[in-house]
Scaffold this motif. Structure first.
Motif, PDB file in Angstrom:
ATOM      1  N   LEU A 125       0.842  -1.195   0.000  1.00 40.16           N
ATOM      2  CA  LEU A 125       0.000   0.000   0.000  1.00 40.16           C
ATOM      3  C   LEU A 125       0.877   1.244   0.000  1.00 40.16           C
ATOM      4  O   LEU A 125       0.548   2.246  -0.638  1.00 40.16           O
ATOM      5  N   ALA A 126       2.019   1.191   0.662  1.00 38.96           N
ATOM      6  CA  ALA A 126       2.952   2.330   0.660  1.00 38.96           C
ATOM      7  C   ALA A 126       3.436   2.623  -0.759  1.00 38.96           C
ATOM      8  O   ALA A 126       3.592   3.788  -1.137  1.00 38.96           O
ATOM      9  N   ASP A 127       3.665   1.590  -1.563  1.00 37.92           N
ATOM     10  CA  ASP A 127       4.065   1.785  -2.959  1.00 37.92           C
ATOM     11  C   ASP A 127       2.964   2.512  -3.740  1.00 37.92           C
ATOM     12  O   ASP A 127       3.239   3.427  -4.514  1.00 37.92           O
ATOM     13  N   VAL A 128       1.726   2.103  -3.523  1.00 41.51           N
ATOM     14  CA  VAL A 128       0.592   2.752  -4.197  1.00 41.51           C
ATOM     15  C   VAL A 128       0.519   4.215  -3.782  1.00 41.51           C
ATOM     16  O   VAL A 128       0.366   5.105  -4.620  1.00 41.51           O
ATOM     17  N   MET A 129       0.666   4.463  -2.502  1.00 35.44           N
ATOM     18  CA  MET A 129       0.595   5.836  -2.008  1.00 35.44           C
ATOM     19  C   MET A 129       1.747   6.670  -2.547  1.00 35.44           C
ATOM     20  O   MET A 129       1.567   7.845  -2.871  1.00 35.44           O
ATOM     21  N   SER A 130       2.899   6.080  -2.693  1.00 34.20           N
ATOM     22  CA  SER A 130       4.038   6.779  -3.284  1.00 34.20           C
ATOM     23  C   SER A 130       3.739   7.125  -4.741  1.00 34.20           C
ATOM     24  O   SER A 130       4.021   8.239  -5.191  1.00 34.20           O
ATOM     25  N   ASP A 131       3.163   6.173  -5.467  1.00 32.48           N
ATOM     26  CA  ASP A 131       2.772   6.438  -6.858  1.00 32.48           C
ATOM     27  C   ASP A 131       1.762   7.573  -6.938  1.00 32.48           C
ATOM     28  O   ASP A 131       1.836   8.427  -7.821  1.00 32.48           O
ATOM     29  N   LEU A 132       0.810   7.583  -6.011  1.00 35.33           N
ATOM     30  CA  LEU A 132      -0.196   8.649  -5.985  1.00 35.33           C
ATOM     31  C   LEU A 132       0.447  10.003  -5.743  1.00 35.33           C
ATOM     32  O   LEU A 132       0.078  10.998  -6.368  1.00 35.33           O
ATOM     33  N   ALA A 133       1.416  10.036  -4.849  1.00 34.78           N
ATOM     34  CA  ALA A 133       2.112  11.309  -4.565  1.00 34.78           C
ATOM     35  C   ALA A 133       2.883  11.782  -5.780  1.00 34.78           C
ATOM     36  O   ALA A 133       2.894  12.982  -6.085  1.00 34.78           O
ATOM     37  N   LEU A 134       3.525  10.880  -6.497  1.00 34.83           N
ATOM     38  CA  LEU A 134       4.262  11.245  -7.695  1.00 34.83           C
ATOM     39  C   LEU A 134       3.316  11.758  -8.771  1.00 34.83           C
ATOM     40  O   LEU A 134       3.615  12.738  -9.453  1.00 34.83           O
ATOM     41  N   GLN A 135       2.163  11.133  -8.918  1.00 35.26           N
ATOM     42  CA  GLN A 135       1.191  11.598  -9.901  1.00 35.26           C
ATOM     43  C   GLN A 135       0.654  12.957  -9.531  1.00 35.26           C
ATOM     44  O   GLN A 135       0.451  13.802 -10.388  1.00 35.26           O
ATOM     45  N   ASP A 136       0.446  13.188  -8.244  1.00 35.25           N
ATOM     46  CA  ASP A 136      -0.036  14.487  -7.774  1.00 35.25           C
ATOM     47  C   ASP A 136       0.994  15.583  -8.079  1.00 35.25           C
ATOM     48  O   ASP A 136       0.648  16.658  -8.550  1.00 35.25           O
ATOM     49  N   LEU A 137       2.258  15.284  -7.818  1.00 37.28           N
ATOM     50  CA  LEU A 137       3.316  16.255  -8.115  1.00 37.28           C
ATOM     51  C   LEU A 137       3.407  16.535  -9.607  1.00 37.28           C
ATOM     52  O   LEU A 137       3.571  17.678 -10.028  1.00 37.28           O
ATOM     53  N   ALA A 138       3.276  15.486 -10.419  1.00 35.87           N
ATOM     54  CA  ALA A 138       3.335  15.654 -11.875  1.00 35.87           C
ATOM     55  C   ALA A 138       2.163  16.490 -12.366  1.00 35.87           C
ATOM     56  O   ALA A 138       2.319  17.341 -13.242  1.00 35.87           O
ATOM     57  N   ALA A 139       0.983  16.278 -11.794  1.00 33.56           N
ATOM     58  CA  ALA A 139      -0.190  17.047 -12.194  1.00 33.56           C
ATOM     59  C   ALA A 139      -0.035  18.509 -11.828  1.00 33.56           C
ATOM     60  O   ALA A 139      -0.421  19.400 -12.603  1.00 33.56           O
ATOM     61  N   ARG A 140       0.546  18.788 -10.684  1.00 34.30           N
ATOM     62  CA  ARG A 140       0.761  20.170 -10.262  1.00 34.30           C
ATOM     63  C   ARG A 140       1.787  20.872 -11.150  1.00 34.30           C
ATOM     64  O   ARG A 140       1.684  22.059 -11.417  1.00 34.30           O
ATOM     65  N   ALA A 141       2.810  20.122 -11.567  1.00 36.30           N
ATOM     66  CA  ALA A 141       3.870  20.694 -12.407  1.00 36.30           C
ATOM     67  C   ALA A 141       3.395  20.885 -13.844  1.00 36.30           C
ATOM     68  O   ALA A 141       3.889  21.768 -14.539  1.00 36.30           O
ATOM     69  N   GLY A 142       2.475  20.018 -14.281  1.00 33.39           N
ATOM     70  CA  GLY A 142       2.056  20.051 -15.688  1.00 33.39           C
ATOM     71  C   GLY A 142       0.956  20.979 -15.896  1.00 33.39           C
ATOM     72  O   GLY A 142       0.641  21.649 -16.783  1.00 33.39           O
TER      73      GLY A 142
END
Length: 142
Positions: A125-142
Motif C-alpha cells: 500500500l505504501a508503494d501505491v501511495m508513493s505512486d499517488l504522490a508522484l502523480q499528484d506532483l506531476a499534475a501540479r507541475a504540468g
C-alpha cells in the motif's frame, strides 16, 4: 475479478492519507460509488484484519503501516483464496479437446495465478501511495 479489489485499495489509500475524513460517505465520494458499497468492502477489509472500526463511530484505521500491507493481502481480503481464472464446468468427455482441456487449463491458469500473486506480494500500500504522490506532483507541475 470484479472492481471490489480496486475499491479496496482506494479505501485503504484514503484511510491512510486522510484518517480524519474516512467516513463511508467521504470515501464513496472519492471512489464515485454508493456508501453501501464502501461499507461492504470495508467489512471485508476489517474481517481480513487490515482495518479497525468502532461501531457507532465514523471512520476507520489501518491495523498496520502501509508498508506492511501487500496488495496480495488486499486481493485476498476481497477475493478469498479463489483464483482469478474460472474453468467451464461441463466439457464433453468424449471430445478429444473436452476430455483434456480442464487439466491443461488448470496448469496454465495456476501458473498465471501464481505469477500474479507473487507480483502482488511484492507491492505494498505504501508503494501505491508513493505512486499517488508522484502523480499528484506531476499534475501540479504540468
Amino acid at each position: 475479478m470484479n472492481s471490489q479489489y480496486a475499491v479496496a485499495v482506494h479505501i485503504l489509500s484514503m484511510i491512510s492519507t486522510f484518517p480524519d475524513q474516512s467516513s463511508s460517505s467521504d470515501i464513496a465520494d472519492s471512489v464515485g460509488t454508493n456508501p453501501v458499497v464502501i461499507r461492504n468492502v470495508t467489512g471485508q477489509l476489517r474481517r481480513a484484519g487490515l482495518l479497525s472500526t468502532q461501531r457507532g463511530v465514523a471512520g476507520a484505521s489501518l491495523t498496520r503501516p502501509p508498508a506492511q500491507i501487500t496488495l496480495l493481502d488486499v486481493y485476498r481480503a476481497v477475493n478469498g483464496e479463489a483464483s482469478v481464472f474460472r474453468l467451464h464446468e461441463h466439457p464433453h468427455p468424449q471430445c478429444p479437446v473436452g476430455a483434456n482441456i480442464q487439466a491443461t487449463l488448470e496448469r496454465r491458469f495456476g501458473q498465471a495465478q501464481t505469477a500474479m500473486e507473487q507480483e502482488l506480494a511484492r507491492a505494498t500500500l505504501a508503494d501505491v501511495m508513493s505512486d499517488l504522490a508522484l502523480q499528484d506532483l506531476a499534475a501540479r507541475a504540468g
